[in-house]
Enzyme design. Structure first.
Site, PDB file in Angstrom:
ATOM      1  CG  PHE A 197       9.596   3.646   3.685  1.00 32.18           C
ATOM      2  CD1 PHE A 197      10.370   3.926   4.801  1.00 32.18           C
ATOM      3  CD2 PHE A 197       8.818   4.658   3.142  1.00 32.18           C
ATOM      4  CE1 PHE A 197      10.368   5.199   5.360  1.00 32.18           C
ATOM      5  CE2 PHE A 197       8.808   5.924   3.695  1.00 32.18           C
ATOM      6  CZ  PHE A 197       9.581   6.198   4.796  1.00 32.18           C
ATOM      7  CG  ASP A 198      12.253  -3.729   4.354  1.00 30.81           C
ATOM      8  OD1 ASP A 198      11.876  -4.609   3.554  1.00 30.81           O
ATOM      9  OD2 ASP A 198      12.407  -3.941   5.573  1.00 30.81           O
ATOM     10  CG  PHE A 199       5.807  -3.892   4.888  1.00 27.08           C
ATOM     11  CD1 PHE A 199       5.033  -2.744   4.925  1.00 27.08           C
ATOM     12  CD2 PHE A 199       5.350  -5.027   5.541  1.00 27.08           C
ATOM     13  CE1 PHE A 199       3.821  -2.722   5.612  1.00 27.08           C
ATOM     14  CE2 PHE A 199       4.143  -5.020   6.221  1.00 27.08           C
ATOM     15  CZ  PHE A 199       3.369  -3.868   6.259  1.00 27.08           C
ATOM     16  CG  ASP A 200       8.147  -8.011   6.511  1.00 28.96           C
ATOM     17  OD1 ASP A 200       7.050  -7.888   7.074  1.00 28.96           O
ATOM     18  OD2 ASP A 200       8.307  -8.666   5.464  1.00 28.96           O
ATOM     19  CB  VAL A 225      14.195   4.068   4.562  1.00 29.61           C
ATOM     20  CG1 VAL A 225      14.229   3.946   6.083  1.00 29.61           C
ATOM     21  CG2 VAL A 225      14.440   5.505   4.127  1.00 29.61           C
TER      22      VAL A 225
END
Length: 217
Positions: free
Chosen positions: A7-10, A164
């Site tokens: 996963f990306d965060f922001d 994602v």
């Protein structure tokens, strides 16, 4: 078979868009006396901070960029905990993914201590098996290096991990690494631009849609 999710965060796991925009605005006003448009700031989200600052300021001198980074860091740290917000459905998604036995990683252009702070604020830490932050690889997104390192830390092959994210840079990084990629339509970035530049393998509308997608892959 998919065994992990990167996963990306922001903008993907956490709503930090307003925080990021406010921080860039403050940084440019303080150092340059000008404020970039919101859209120009949003278009840089996902890039390493130094690269984003160069694009927004037009400055390429490393000493000046370091000054901007310091201003950015001070404002961001001071306002982080009050401005970071959860994205509806993400907490339930992470819980259900772990119930299914998937390994989860976060791959971000943030520094490690700010990522840890963000995950802690939103109660995500127990669900995450590995993280890759901006200083962990020589090249950041959109290069494949961060995604490849995340796969390595999870002990999985890229083809076994969904990537994602909500920016073209997430998709480009995942595609280059050999991961199937998933663009999230709840992004605040330009959706058509994300599709055209990111070329995701799949798209989802809401976080929990990822569960249905996994059932079909």
């Amino acid at each position: 078979m998919i065994k992990g999710v990167l996963f990306d965060f922001d903008g993907t796991l956490a709503n930090t868009i307003d925080l990021i925009v406010a921080t860039f605005e403050h940084t440019c006003l303080t150092a340059l006396g000008t404020k970039p448009s919101r859209q120009s700031i949003v278009d840089t989200i996902g890039l390493p901070l130094g690269d984003a600052l160069k694009l927004l300021s037009g400055i390429h001198d490393e000493e000046r960029i370091l000054e901007l980074r310091q201003i950015y860091g001070q404002f961001n740290a001071a306002n982080h905990d009050t401005m970071i917000k959860p994205i509806p459905g993400v907490a339930e998604l992470l819980s259900k993914l772990k119930e299914r036995g998937l390994k989860l990683a976060v791959v971000t252009s943030k520094k490690a201590y700010m990522l840890e702070r963000g995950m802690s604020c939103l109660g995500m830490t127990p669900y995450i098996d590995a993280t890759v932050s901006v200083l962990d690889t020589e090249r950041g997104k959109p290069a494949p290096d961060p995604m490849l390192l995340a796969c390595e830390r999870l002990g999985l092959e890229p083809k076994e991990c969904l990537c994602v994210g909500d920016s073209p840079f997430d998709m480009q990084s995942g595609n280059a690494a050999g991961c199937p990629t998933v663009a999230v339509q709840y992004t605040q970035l330009n959706w058509q631009n994300l599709l055209e530049q990111g070329k995701p393998s799949y798209t989802i509308i809401e976080p929990l849609d990822l569960l249905n997608l996994l059932d079909t892959i």
